[in-house]
Scaffold this motif. Structure first.
Motif, PDB file in Angstrom:
ATOM      1  N   ASN A 243       9.270  -7.767   8.788  1.00 52.56           N
ATOM      2  CA  ASN A 243       8.946  -8.780   7.784  1.00 52.56           C
ATOM      3  C   ASN A 243       9.111  -8.246   6.366  1.00 52.56           C
ATOM      4  O   ASN A 243       8.631  -8.830   5.404  1.00 52.56           O
ATOM      5  CB  ASN A 243       7.526  -9.301   7.983  1.00 52.56           C
ATOM      6  CG  ASN A 243       6.475  -8.217   7.799  1.00 52.56           C
ATOM      7  OD1 ASN A 243       6.797  -7.040   7.593  1.00 52.56           O
ATOM      8  ND2 ASN A 243       5.202  -8.594   7.889  1.00 52.56           N
ATOM      9  N   GLY A 244       9.794  -7.115   6.237  1.00 55.18           N
ATOM     10  CA  GLY A 244      10.034  -6.508   4.935  1.00 55.18           C
ATOM     11  C   GLY A 244      10.511  -5.085   5.142  1.00 55.18           C
ATOM     12  O   GLY A 244      10.885  -4.691   6.255  1.00 55.18           O
ATOM     13  N   TRP A 245      10.477  -4.300   4.072  1.00 57.76           N
ATOM     14  CA  TRP A 245      10.906  -2.898   4.151  1.00 57.76           C
ATOM     15  C   TRP A 245       9.774  -1.998   3.678  1.00 57.76           C
ATOM     16  O   TRP A 245       9.062  -2.323   2.719  1.00 57.76           O
ATOM     17  CB  TRP A 245      12.144  -2.671   3.295  1.00 57.76           C
ATOM     18  CG  TRP A 245      13.333  -3.449   3.765  1.00 57.76           C
ATOM     19  CD1 TRP A 245      14.143  -3.161   4.816  1.00 57.76           C
ATOM     20  CD2 TRP A 245      13.829  -4.677   3.209  1.00 57.76           C
ATOM     21  NE1 TRP A 245      15.118  -4.115   4.945  1.00 57.76           N
ATOM     22  CE2 TRP A 245      14.954  -5.069   3.970  1.00 57.76           C
ATOM     23  CE3 TRP A 245      13.436  -5.484   2.137  1.00 57.76           C
ATOM     24  CZ2 TRP A 245      15.681  -6.210   3.693  1.00 57.76           C
ATOM     25  CZ3 TRP A 245      14.147  -6.631   1.857  1.00 57.76           C
ATOM     26  CH2 TRP A 245      15.271  -6.989   2.640  1.00 57.76           C
ATOM     27  N   ALA A 246       9.629  -0.881   4.350  1.00 57.77           N
ATOM     28  CA  ALA A 246       8.540   0.031   4.062  1.00 57.77           C
ATOM     29  C   ALA A 246       9.080   1.382   3.632  1.00 57.77           C
ATOM     30  O   ALA A 246      10.007   1.918   4.249  1.00 57.77           O
ATOM     31  CB  ALA A 246       7.651   0.198   5.291  1.00 57.77           C
ATOM     32  N   ILE A 247       8.506   1.923   2.569  1.00 55.59           N
ATOM     33  CA  ILE A 247       8.792   3.284   2.128  1.00 55.59           C
ATOM     34  C   ILE A 247       7.622   4.147   2.578  1.00 55.59           C
ATOM     35  O   ILE A 247       6.489   3.972   2.112  1.00 55.59           O
ATOM     36  CB  ILE A 247       8.956   3.353   0.602  1.00 55.59           C
ATOM     37  CG1 ILE A 247      10.110   2.454   0.146  1.00 55.59           C
ATOM     38  CG2 ILE A 247       9.168   4.788   0.142  1.00 55.59           C
ATOM     39  CD1 ILE A 247      10.209   2.312  -1.360  1.00 55.59           C
ATOM     40  N   LYS A 248       7.884   5.044   3.507  1.00 54.96           N
ATOM     41  CA  LYS A 248       6.813   5.894   4.005  1.00 54.96           C
ATOM     42  C   LYS A 248       6.428   6.914   2.936  1.00 54.96           C
ATOM     43  O   LYS A 248       7.292   7.580   2.363  1.00 54.96           O
ATOM     44  CB  LYS A 248       7.260   6.618   5.274  1.00 54.96           C
ATOM     45  CG  LYS A 248       6.156   7.445   5.921  1.00 54.96           C
ATOM     46  CD  LYS A 248       6.650   8.113   7.196  1.00 54.96           C
ATOM     47  CE  LYS A 248       5.542   8.963   7.815  1.00 54.96           C
ATOM     48  NZ  LYS A 248       5.991   9.641   9.050  1.00 54.96           N
ATOM     49  N   PRO A 249       5.119   7.036   2.627  1.00 58.05           N
ATOM     50  CA  PRO A 249       4.717   8.010   1.602  1.00 58.05           C
ATOM     51  C   PRO A 249       5.088   9.431   2.002  1.00 58.05           C
ATOM     52  O   PRO A 249       4.998   9.807   3.179  1.00 58.05           O
ATOM     53  CB  PRO A 249       3.193   7.837   1.532  1.00 58.05           C
ATOM     54  CG  PRO A 249       2.920   6.483   2.111  1.00 58.05           C
ATOM     55  CD  PRO A 249       3.980   6.265   3.145  1.00 58.05           C
ATOM     56  N   ALA A 250       5.503  10.194   1.029  1.00 58.44           N
ATOM     57  CA  ALA A 250       5.787  11.605   1.277  1.00 58.44           C
ATOM     58  C   ALA A 250       4.483  12.340   1.531  1.00 58.44           C
ATOM     59  O   ALA A 250       3.393  11.842   1.250  1.00 58.44           O
ATOM     60  CB  ALA A 250       6.520  12.202   0.077  1.00 58.44           C
ATOM     61  N   SER A 251       4.596  13.531   2.059  1.00 59.18           N
ATOM     62  CA  SER A 251       3.413  14.338   2.347  1.00 59.18           C
ATOM     63  C   SER A 251       2.598  14.561   1.078  1.00 59.18           C
ATOM     64  O   SER A 251       3.155  14.849   0.000  1.00 59.18           O
ATOM     65  CB  SER A 251       3.827  15.691   2.935  1.00 59.18           C
ATOM     66  OG  SER A 251       2.711  16.548   3.027  1.00 59.18           O
ATOM     67  N   ARG A 252       1.287  14.440   1.205  1.00 63.69           N
ATOM     68  CA  ARG A 252       0.418  14.622   0.036  1.00 63.69           C
ATOM     69  C   ARG A 252       0.310  16.085  -0.369  1.00 63.69           C
ATOM     70  O   ARG A 252      -0.297  16.398  -1.405  1.00 63.69           O
ATOM     71  CB  ARG A 252      -0.959  14.036   0.333  1.00 63.69           C
ATOM     72  CG  ARG A 252      -0.927  12.524   0.553  1.00 63.69           C
ATOM     73  CD  ARG A 252      -2.270  11.961   0.927  1.00 63.69           C
ATOM     74  NE  ARG A 252      -3.204  11.994  -0.180  1.00 63.69           N
ATOM     75  CZ  ARG A 252      -4.457  11.540  -0.115  1.00 63.69           C
ATOM     76  NH1 ARG A 252      -4.912  11.027   1.017  1.00 63.69           N
ATOM     77  NH2 ARG A 252      -5.267  11.610  -1.156  1.00 63.69           N
ATOM     78  N   THR A 253       0.904  16.985   0.427  1.00 61.94           N
ATOM     79  CA  THR A 253       0.884  18.404   0.068  1.00 61.94           C
ATOM     80  C   THR A 253       1.981  18.741  -0.948  1.00 61.94           C
ATOM     81  O   THR A 253       1.960  19.819  -1.532  1.00 61.94           O
ATOM     82  CB  THR A 253       1.076  19.272   1.319  1.00 61.94           C
ATOM     83  OG1 THR A 253       2.350  18.983   1.904  1.00 61.94           O
ATOM     84  CG2 THR A 253      -0.022  18.994   2.338  1.00 61.94           C
ATOM     85  N   LEU A 254       2.931  17.820  -1.147  1.00 62.12           N
ATOM     86  CA  LEU A 254       4.026  18.084  -2.071  1.00 62.12           C
ATOM     87  C   LEU A 254       3.561  17.954  -3.513  1.00 62.12           C
ATOM     88  O   LEU A 254       2.644  17.185  -3.813  1.00 62.12           O
ATOM     89  CB  LEU A 254       5.180  17.110  -1.817  1.00 62.12           C
ATOM     90  CG  LEU A 254       5.861  17.165  -0.448  1.00 62.12           C
ATOM     91  CD1 LEU A 254       6.957  16.108  -0.376  1.00 62.12           C
ATOM     92  CD2 LEU A 254       6.432  18.556  -0.186  1.00 62.12           C
ATOM     93  N   ASP A 255       4.239  18.667  -4.411  1.00 61.97           N
ATOM     94  CA  ASP A 255       3.936  18.484  -5.822  1.00 61.97           C
ATOM     95  C   ASP A 255       4.528  17.155  -6.294  1.00 61.97           C
ATOM     96  O   ASP A 255       5.305  16.494  -5.587  1.00 61.97           O
ATOM     97  CB  ASP A 255       4.459  19.647  -6.666  1.00 61.97           C
ATOM     98  CG  ASP A 255       5.970  19.836  -6.557  1.00 61.97           C
ATOM     99  OD1 ASP A 255       6.706  18.831  -6.577  1.00 61.97           O
ATOM    100  OD2 ASP A 255       6.422  20.991  -6.448  1.00 61.97           O
ATOM    101  N   GLU A 256       4.159  16.756  -7.490  1.00 61.82           N
ATOM    102  CA  GLU A 256       4.539  15.432  -8.001  1.00 61.82           C
ATOM    103  C   GLU A 256       6.055  15.256  -8.047  1.00 61.82           C
ATOM    104  O   GLU A 256       6.578  14.196  -7.671  1.00 61.82           O
ATOM    105  CB  GLU A 256       3.936  15.246  -9.403  1.00 61.82           C
ATOM    106  CG  GLU A 256       4.254  13.916 -10.040  1.00 61.82           C
ATOM    107  CD  GLU A 256       3.627  13.785 -11.421  1.00 61.82           C
ATOM    108  OE1 GLU A 256       4.225  13.115 -12.284  1.00 61.82           O
ATOM    109  OE2 GLU A 256       2.535  14.359 -11.634  1.00 61.82           O
TER     110      GLU A 256
END
Length: 853
Positions: free
Chosen positions: A634-647
């Motif tokens: 029903n749309g497109w999803a961008i999976k969040p990157a790992s929260r351990t990565l820097d900005e």
């Protein structure tokens, strides 16, 4: 010209046949009933635009002859009769929400610092206010016993212009209350109703105004009165304006003044809802009232908290309002005297950690027994942020719950869909907003009809965008030729270019410029003459938010690059009117916040119900809304990157995911057009968007969830705690004090010998000795938690088994035991714990105390 300039306004007089136009103008029902707004626009479209679509202001300025012509025009009178029939039917409808009905005498009081109903009542800044407005509208639709409480600002949120360099300019206009759909409330003596709010060394008076929102009333407080000093008149002058002093004074007027206003109106709420922490001082005012009747501090807190609901919308600790201890001491010294408590006791209500700051979220949580975030993800984030308020409770078990936001369908659903839905879904769809089977019938709309409606809505949006861009760039001294180049793809006569919208507050975490990380790749993606793409950006940054304003300048800078000219438009003056057009008219709604900082978001819900397809990071509501099965997504999803990565790495990965989704999925699907001139695959996905998102993310589901989870239980708790002169509140407060004194010395030890293996069908015996330090065995619950190894306790909660009290043991301990026969095979994990227990507790872990073996 010489001489003094005097002004005179001559107001027209409504002909008898049009007399009820005044009634329509003073009820915000028009904010979600487009035929009513159209009725006023028919009397003069230019004036309608000039007064900002305010029916009340319109009726003060419309030409008398036009009214007299309309009174003799059978077409206009027919339209008026149709609107009045719908209006009367709505207001005569006494249907109550089925299921968990509130008892007679129940009343919900909903406090918020801003309310966004319509551009004609500018007392809102963004998502919080729009959500509050939708909440009130839905309470009206459901005919709940409900009142809203807020502040009436002379200056709502600012008007935005963007200059030729991309700089945002904020313009504040003082509202003329005579032009707003507000009415002064009459006091008992015949004059205006006013309430006094005590600030250091003085009383500040607040006038009470009433706004009609369908069936419900909203009461707004205004300190711009002659009785007040110039400083105090300015307290309610500007929404979120001024320094910390203004902020605390606004919140005192809202919270404490709001309680007094309802009392002066003779209203006695049985449920109090604090929507965000700005109104949390209502807890102290209610406590003070109860203490004056004879309750002590702790019992008053128990009584007040029993029927208070607190909703937090803030996903970061720094976003919660807080004030220096010294400021609280100064403003609440007299309040503490009235409550018979030391200032330290009051300060403790707002303490979250060891910093000398009084946190409004801390006050709101300690002063409530029902707390929630605004999406599943945000509920988890809020539980983590507030974990120190329940220090011994694991985050996934603390009292922080969630109710995912929803949007008011009648307000944000384009008119173009109504007739089609009546024909395909049946006219009853308006009463079945949460019924998934009803919305599944959207798939029965012929594809060509669906596409035609979408194109009509898109054309209307493009007309407005072209008008705004033309005004904006003409003011900035651009030539008509330049404007024509800018608008080459925004063709309302031929709306066949893939159009992607990004419209919201320009805050850094929303990452408006993530799209611009690789300009060469972006150019190749969107500047293909065979498959062009148009991006429309709109939104405001807070005047004090320099990084947010820098984002606006960056969007403007990229939009001015020759290769992107006409492919990126930045539209100034983002308001509710533009928002309604954008969320319904673009093809794709883009949202790429930093996970998990999007508490909920609602614009994507509004877009989806109109057949717009979401392209979003899986954060906020989209973490629940994104759906994919054998029939497609029903749309497109961008999976969040790992929260351990820097900005930098995080933005790089998520930006790449955005580009790849545009390149491989969005653009090819839109331009995969068949012989009828549209993409069948696109239409299928847009239908799935409507069918799967509308029934789950509308405000009727949201308010219904508040009703069942919080309002009805809070009303019940209030009746229980306040009965017999607050006997239950006194009992619970005394019991909690006893538990707090004893708990540091409570200990538990195991008496049975743990076994590692048993055959199926064998019984297990667990036995614990608990040292209660004077507490009775019934004051605690001793519990065994049973689960499979490695399972997530949030998705698969452990099985809970209570151990029974078996009598006294050695050394004054109490013995608790359980005999249990497992009914499964394989490896199991188990843990043992003890926590305070009382039948009067609202949440079993509200004291934040728990010991594990």
């Amino acid at each position: 010209m010489a001489g003094t300039l005097f002004q005179l306004e001559i107001n027209p007089k409504l002909p008898p046949r049009l007399a009820r136009l005044e009634e329509l103008a003073n009820n915000l029902w028009y904010s979600w009933d487009r035929p009513t707004r159209t009725l006023f626009a028919r009397l003069g479209s230019k004036l309608w635009g000039a007064v900002g679509h305010s029916p009340k202001a319109f009726l003060k300025r419309v030409d008398q002859r036009r009214l007299e012509e309309a009174a003799e025009d059978p077409v206009f009178l027919g339209a008026l009769a149709h609107v009045l029939s719908a209006y009367d039917t709505y207001h005569d409808n006494l249907r109550r929400e089925q299921g968990h009905q509130l008892p007679d005498g129940a009343l919900i009081a909903y406090f918020c610092a801003e309310f966004g109903f319509h551009e004609s009542l500018p007392i809102y800044s963004g998502g919080l206010g729009i959500l509050a407005g939708d909440h009130c509208k839905t309470a009206s639709d459901m005919n709940l016993p409900f009142v809203g409480v807020g502040l009436l600002y002379r200056q709502g949120y600012f008007l935005q212009s963007i200059d030729g360099e991309g700089r945002q300019h904020a313009l504040y206009n003082d509202a003329d209350f005579d032009d707003l759909p507000v009415t002064p409330v009459a006091g008992p003596g015949g004059g205006d109703l006013k309430v006094a709010v005590r600030l250091p060394g003085r009383d500040v008076w607040a006038k009470v105004w009433k706004v009609r929102v369908g069936h419900v009333s909203l009461y707004l407080l205004d300190t711009d009165l002659e009785e007040n000093s110039p400083h105090d008149r300015d307290i309610t002058h500007q929404l979120y304006g001024g320094d910390r002093t203004t902020r605390i004074e606004q919140e005192i007027v809202l919270g404490m003044g709001g309680v007094r206003a309802l009392a002066a109106l003779g209203l006695k709420p049985t449920v109090w809802h604090i929507n965000e922490g700005h109104a949390a001082f209502l807890v102290l005012e209610r406590m003070r009232d109860l203490i004056r009747t004879g309750l002590d501090f702790d019992a008053a807190l128990e009584a007040v908290a029993s029927n208070t609901v607190f909703t937090t919308h803030t996903p970061v600790p720094a976003g919660h309002d807080h004030f220096a201890d010294e400021m609280i001491r100064r403003y609440f010294e007299e309040c503490c005297h009235d409550m018979g408590c030391e200032v330290g006791s009051l300060l403790a209500l707002g303490r979250i950690d060891d910093t000398p700051e009084f946190n409004m979220t801390g006050l709101a949580i300690r002063g409530s027994r029902f707390q929630n975030g605004v999406s599943r993800i945000h509920g988890d984030v809020s539980a983590e942020i507030c974990r120190k308020l329940w220090p011994q409770i694991e985050v996934d078990e603390n009292p922080m719950d969630y109710v995912t936001n929803g949007v008011h369908v009648p307000t944000f659903l384009s008119d173009h869909w109504h007739d089609t839905f009546d024909r395909v879904l049946s006219p009853a769809w308006r009463q079945r907003l949460t019924d998934a089977q009803t919305w599944a019938q959207v798939h029965a709309i012929p594809d060509h009809t669906f596409w035609s409606i979408r194109q009509s809505i898109k054309a209307e949006m493009l007309y407005l965008v072209r008008h705004r861009i033309t005004e904006q760039y003409t003011r900035n001294q651009c030539s008509q030729a330049h404007i024509d180049r800018l608008l080459q793809l925004a063709d309302a006569e031929n709306p066949n270019v893939l159009t992607i919208g990004f419209a919201r507050r320009f805050a850094t975490y929303k990452r408006a410029t993530l799209l611009f990380r690789d300009l060469e790749l972006l150019r190749r993606l969107i500047c293909n003459p065979e498959r062009p793409v148009l991006f429309i950006f709109a939104g405001k940054a807070h005047p004090a938010d320099q990084p947010g304003q820098a984002l606006i300048r960056r969007v403007h800078e990229v939009a001015q690059m020759p290769e992107f000219e006409g492919h990126i438009l930045l539209v100034e003056g983002y308001d509710l009117r533009l928002a309604r057009r954008l969320v319904s008219g673009v093809d794709v709604w883009l949202n790429n916040p930093v996970y998990p900082l999007e508490a909920s978001g609602t614009s994507g819900m509004k877009a989806a119900m109109n057949g717009v397809i979401n392209l979003s990071v899986l954060d906020g509501w989209w973490g629940e809304g994104f759906h994919q099965d054998e029939n497609g997504a029903n749309g497109w999803a961008i999976k969040p990157a790992s929260r351990t990565l820097d900005e930098e790495r995080r933005d790089q990965e998520e930006g790449r995911s955005l580009y790849e989704t545009l390149q491989d999925k969005v653009i090819p699907l839109y331009y995969a057009r068949g012989p009828m001139g549209y993409s069948p695959g696109w239409v299928a996905m847009a239908k799935r968007s409507i069918a799967t998102i509308t029934p789950r993310f509308n405000s009727q589901r949201m308010v219904g969830e508040y009703l069942h989870k919080f309002y009805a239980p809070a009303d019940q708790q209030w009746r229980r705690k306040s009965a017999d002169d607050y006997a239950a509140a006194r009992t619970l407060a005394a019991w909690k004090q006893k538990v707090r004194l004893a708990w540091p010395k409570v200990r538990l030890r195991r008496l049975d010998t743990p076994v590692k293996r048993i055959p199926y069908g064998a019984s297990l015996h667990f036995e614990l000795a608990v040292h209660l330090d004077g507490l009775a065995p019934q004051d605690v619950a001793v519990e065994l938690l049973l689960s499979r190894p490695g399972t997530d306790s949030r998705t698969r909660p452990p099985r809970k088994l209570l151990l029974e009290y078996r009598g006294p043991g050695e050394h004054g301990d109490s013995i608790f035991a359980l005999d249990f026969t497992p009914d499964v095979c394989g490896k199991l994990d188990y843990r043992l714990r003890v926590y305070p227990h009382h039948e009067l507790l609202t949440h079993p872990f509200e004291m934040g105390m728990m010991l594990w073996l």
